[in-house]
Design a protein around this motif. Structure first.
Motif, PDB file in Angstrom:
ATOM      1  N   SER A   1      -3.510  -3.176  18.564  1.00 40.44           N
ATOM      2  CA  SER A   1      -3.815  -2.850  19.950  1.00 40.44           C
ATOM      3  C   SER A   1      -4.659  -1.587  20.040  1.00 40.44           C
ATOM      4  N   ASP A   2      -4.122  -0.509  20.627  1.00 39.37           N
ATOM      5  CA  ASP A   2      -4.891   0.734  20.790  1.00 39.37           C
ATOM      6  C   ASP A   2      -4.483   1.806  19.788  1.00 39.37           C
ATOM      7  N   THR A   3      -3.721   1.435  18.765  1.00 33.59           N
ATOM      8  CA  THR A   3      -3.151   2.412  17.828  1.00 33.59           C
ATOM      9  C   THR A   3      -3.638   2.179  16.406  1.00 33.59           C
ATOM     10  N   PHE A   4      -3.976   3.282  15.735  1.00 32.99           N
ATOM     11  CA  PHE A   4      -4.411   3.256  14.341  1.00 32.99           C
ATOM     12  C   PHE A   4      -3.478   4.145  13.526  1.00 32.99           C
ATOM     13  N   LEU A   5      -3.021   3.615  12.400  1.00 29.83           N
ATOM     14  CA  LEU A   5      -2.191   4.376  11.476  1.00 29.83           C
ATOM     15  C   LEU A   5      -2.958   4.551  10.177  1.00 29.83           C
ATOM     16  N   PHE A   6      -3.186   5.789   9.786  1.00 29.58           N
ATOM     17  CA  PHE A   6      -3.898   6.122   8.556  1.00 29.58           C
ATOM     18  C   PHE A   6      -2.875   6.786   7.648  1.00 29.58           C
ATOM     19  N   TYR A   7      -2.428   6.060   6.625  1.00 33.40           N
ATOM     20  CA  TYR A   7      -1.272   6.536   5.868  1.00 33.40           C
ATOM     21  C   TYR A   7      -1.588   6.731   4.386  1.00 33.40           C
ATOM     22  N   GLN A   8      -0.880   7.683   3.798  1.00 39.58           N
ATOM     23  CA  GLN A   8      -0.985   7.997   2.375  1.00 39.58           C
ATOM     24  C   GLN A   8      -0.359   6.865   1.571  1.00 39.58           C
ATOM     25  N   VAL A   9      -1.095   6.324   0.615  1.00 35.45           N
ATOM     26  CA  VAL A   9      -0.575   5.198  -0.166  1.00 35.45           C
ATOM     27  C   VAL A   9       0.432   5.650  -1.219  1.00 35.45           C
ATOM     28  N   PRO A  10       0.088   6.555  -2.133  1.00 36.84           N
ATOM     29  CA  PRO A  10       1.088   6.992  -3.126  1.00 36.84           C
ATOM     30  C   PRO A  10       2.136   7.876  -2.452  1.00 36.84           C
ATOM     31  N   LYS A  11       3.390   7.624  -2.721  1.00 32.76           N
ATOM     32  CA  LYS A  11       4.449   8.422  -2.116  1.00 32.76           C
ATOM     33  C   LYS A  11       4.542   9.795  -2.779  1.00 32.76           C
ATOM     34  N   GLY A  12       5.022  10.755  -2.011  1.00 32.85           N
ATOM     35  CA  GLY A  12       5.261  12.077  -2.563  1.00 32.85           C
ATOM     36  C   GLY A  12       4.345  13.131  -1.981  1.00 32.85           C
TER      37      GLY A  12
END
Length: 263
Positions: free
Chosen positions: A60-71
């Protein structure tokens, strides 16, 4: 979950919402809505390709830009706040107003092959959503969950960046990001004649994006001011953003930004 486990298992998350998207869908045609979405996805996609450590989820109107490797890693904090600035100015350069937040914490992204769906959830997402909804401006906040691990490495870090106009700390401990990274960098160089090409061709696409983004904010403020609207639901966001930029830039840098964006 204890602090050690959170640092080792957490991820940085940038949530960005397009403002006025409902009105756009209701008043514009399919193609214009689609072009807005594609322009936004292009901004995120550019930094996915360049960085390789973050991915984008869109709905919809939301974008999530997330870190792939944890930590936790200082590299991830430095990357995500800078990319947040570049993405925001790329959107504003296209006339797309947006607001967002950077958080750090649990964020799970799980592919369900049987259903063909992707499931995502976590405390970082909840915090980012609440943080974004709390604000009344056009910009990015950096929540305490995001900056405190970095400050723990050296307590001077946050204050040093604030002096360099990277952000401004609010009384509640939230950092208000200055997304005009290239303007900060090129200001003094321009004063001594180091920029020897038209501004809209220099250090592209980020510097030209910032010039267009700054002009978009100023033009919107002027339009609402002419209408005598300083406190309306939409107008107030632009005036608040302009007021923040005056504060975080300081008069000399702000006046220079006004000059180069008006040419």
């Amino acid at each position: 979950m204890n602090a050690v486990a959170t640092l080792s298992q957490g991820r940085y998350l940038l949530l960005v919402d397009i403002l006025g998207f409902s009105a756009l869908v209701q008043t514009k045609g399919r193609e214009e809505v689609l072009e807005t979405i594609k322009a936004a996805l292009k901004a995120f996609g550019r930094w996915e390709d360049l960085n390789q450590q973050f991915k984008t989820i869109y709905f919809s109107d939301t974008f999530l830009f997330y870190q792939v490797p944890k930590g936790y890693g200082s590299w991830a904090f430095l990357d995500v706040y800078a990319i947040a600035g570049f993405i925001l100015t790329a959107l504003l350069a296209k006339g797309i107003a947006a607001r967002g937040a950077v958080t750090f914490g649990d964020f799970e992204v799980i592919d369900e092959p049987q259903s063909g769906h992707q499931v995502y959830f976590g405390s970082a997402l909840v915090e980012a959503h609440r943080a974004e909804q709390r604000e009344n401006w056009i910009g990015i906040t950096i929540e305490q969950s995001a900056w405190m691990p970095y400050a723990a490495e050296d307590s001077r870090n946050i204050a040093v960046f604030e002096r360099e106009k990277v952000w401004q700390m609010r009384k509640d401990g939230v950092l208000l990001l200055n997304p005009f990274i290239k303007m900060r960098g090129w200001h003094m160089d321009d004063l001594i004649g180091e920029i020897n090409a038209p501004y809209l061709e220099w250090d592209a696409p980020e510097f030209p994006n910032e010039i267009k983004a700054f002009k978009f904010i100023k033009d919107q403020c002027e339009t609402y001011a002419i209408q005598g609207d300083f406190t309306g639901r939409v107008a107030g966001k632009y005036h608040a953003t302009d007021s923040f930029l005056k504060q975080v830039f300081g008069s000399e840098l702000y006046d220079w930004a006004c000059k180069i964006s008006s040419q």
